[in-house]
Design an enzyme around this catalytic site. Structure first.
Site, PDB file in Angstrom:
ATOM      1  N   HIS A  22       0.572  -1.173   0.072  1.00 46.00           N
ATOM      2  CA  HIS A  22      -0.089   0.060  -0.215  1.00 46.00           C
ATOM      3  C   HIS A  22       1.191   1.284   0.004  1.00 46.00           C
ATOM      4  O   HIS A  22       1.019   2.532  -0.405  1.00 46.00           O
ATOM      5  CB  HIS A  22      -0.578  -0.364   0.938  1.00 46.00           C
ATOM      6  N   LYS A  46     -16.982  -7.165   8.164  1.00 41.47           N
ATOM      7  CA  LYS A  46     -15.771  -7.962   8.565  1.00 41.47           C
ATOM      8  C   LYS A  46     -15.258  -7.725   9.527  1.00 41.47           C
ATOM      9  O   LYS A  46     -15.611  -6.688  10.403  1.00 41.47           O
ATOM     10  CB  LYS A  46     -15.196  -7.114   7.594  1.00 41.47           C
ATOM     11  N   ARG A  95      -1.541  -6.548  -8.072  1.00 38.00           N
ATOM     12  CA  ARG A  95      -0.266  -6.613  -7.936  1.00 38.00           C
ATOM     13  C   ARG A  95       0.021  -8.432  -8.725  1.00 38.00           C
ATOM     14  O   ARG A  95       0.935  -8.955  -9.161  1.00 38.00           O
ATOM     15  CB  ARG A  95      -0.198  -7.816  -6.475  1.00 38.00           C
ATOM     16  N   SER A 133      -2.840  -7.379   3.618  1.00 40.02           N
ATOM     17  CA  SER A 133      -2.760  -7.208   4.721  1.00 40.02           C
ATOM     18  C   SER A 133      -3.020  -8.661   5.627  1.00 40.02           C
ATOM     19  O   SER A 133      -2.548  -9.429   6.972  1.00 40.02           O
ATOM     20  CB  SER A 133      -4.316  -6.628   4.869  1.00 40.02           C
TER      21      SER A 133
HETATM   22  O1  PNS Z   1      -8.719  -3.329   0.431  1.00 40.02           O
HETATM   23  P1  PNS Z   1     -10.202  -3.948  -0.406  1.00 40.02           P
HETATM   24  O2  PNS Z   1     -10.900  -4.763   1.201  1.00 40.02           O
HETATM   25  O3  PNS Z   1     -10.529  -5.040  -1.088  1.00 40.02           O
HETATM   26  O4  PNS Z   1     -10.995  -2.597  -0.584  1.00 40.02           O
HETATM   27  C1  PNS Z   1     -12.003  -2.793  -1.586  1.00 40.02           C
HETATM   28  C2  PNS Z   1     -13.102  -1.826  -1.658  1.00 40.02           C
HETATM   29  C3  PNS Z   1     -13.135  -0.858  -0.282  1.00 40.02           C
HETATM   30  C4  PNS Z   1     -13.080  -0.590  -2.556  1.00 40.02           C
HETATM   31  C5  PNS Z   1     -14.011  -1.738  -2.266  1.00 40.02           C
HETATM   32  O5  PNS Z   1     -15.189  -2.860  -0.923  1.00 40.02           O
HETATM   33  C6  PNS Z   1     -15.383  -0.577  -1.551  1.00 40.02           C
HETATM   34  O6  PNS Z   1     -14.876  -0.062  -2.386  1.00 40.02           O
HETATM   35  N1  PNS Z   1     -16.505  -0.266  -0.761  1.00 40.02           N
HETATM   36  C7  PNS Z   1     -17.820   0.265  -0.517  1.00 40.02           C
HETATM   37  C8  PNS Z   1     -18.907   0.144  -1.116  1.00 40.02           C
HETATM   38  C9  PNS Z   1     -19.409   0.299  -2.621  1.00 40.02           C
HETATM   39  O7  PNS Z   1     -19.070   1.692  -3.423  1.00 40.02           O
HETATM   40  N2  PNS Z   1     -19.110  -0.856  -3.400  1.00 40.02           N
HETATM   41  C10 PNS Z   1     -19.570  -1.156  -5.017  1.00 40.02           C
HETATM   42  C11 PNS Z   1     -17.945  -0.883  -5.888  1.00 40.02           C
HETATM   43  S1  PNS Z   1     -18.200  -1.750  -6.560  1.00 40.02           S
END
Ligand code: PNS
Length: 165
Positions: A22, A46, A95, A133
């Protein structure tokens, strides 16, 4: 001459906790954009190791000398938060090819919801291509060394947290 609008990027994720992968993406993003907002998702479903407040503190602490890196919490739709923060770009790290399918799906859904917000994929340095993570937490909780895979301050907090559990 009128001044150009500021280029604000949003780098969203769980960051539970921040890894060197990150950090690498944030550094690359901070060189490309006027401001990069590291947006930590408040995800009630989560079970995180660190609270959102702790995760934000670790990001702020790691980037305390970078003026254009900000950390903030968000909930709800990412594109709505991006619009509220006047961010025209969403940054995501890729990645490996295995990340691509999920990222592609998310980027296209976000584009459908907010066509003017662009998603940009960035690659971290190869040395961090296997770091996540999840894997860092697993190794730390089993007593393995994660030095160099997370910032020093994060490592200290991680060791403390897994010792408490
Ligand atoms: O690091 P992560 O957990 O893969 O991040 C995922 C994240 C936070 C980018 C994604 O879950 C997100 O954007 N959540 C917010 C809800 C949302 O907008 N969902 C629709 C996206 S298609």
């Amino acid at each position: 001459m009128p001044s150009l609008p500021l280029r604000v990027a949003l780098y969203p994720g769980s960051f539970d906790p921040l890894t060197m992968g990150h950090v690498d993406i944030i550094q690359r993003g901070s060189a490309l954009f006027d401001t990069i907002i590291v947006a930590v998702l408040e995800n009630v479903s989560k079970e995180p190791l660190f609270t959102v407040k702790e995760r934000i503190e670790m990001i702020q602490d790691t980037f305390k000398t970078s003026d254009n890196v900000e950390a903030a919490a968000f909930s709800g739709l990412l594109v709505e938060y991006a619009a509220a923060r006047k961010a025209s770009t969403i940054v995501r790290g890729i990645r490996a090819i295995s990340d691509f399918e999920y990222e592609f799906q998310m980027a296209l859904m976000n584009r459908r919801l907010a066509p003017t917000i662009e998603t940009v994929f960035m690659m971290p340095a190869e040395e961090y291509s296997y770091v996540s993570s999840r894997i860092v937490k697993e190794v730390a909780s089993l007593g393995g060394k994660v030095t160099g895979l997370v910032p020093e301050g994060v490592e200290a907090r991680l060791l403390e947290r897994v010792r408490e559990r």
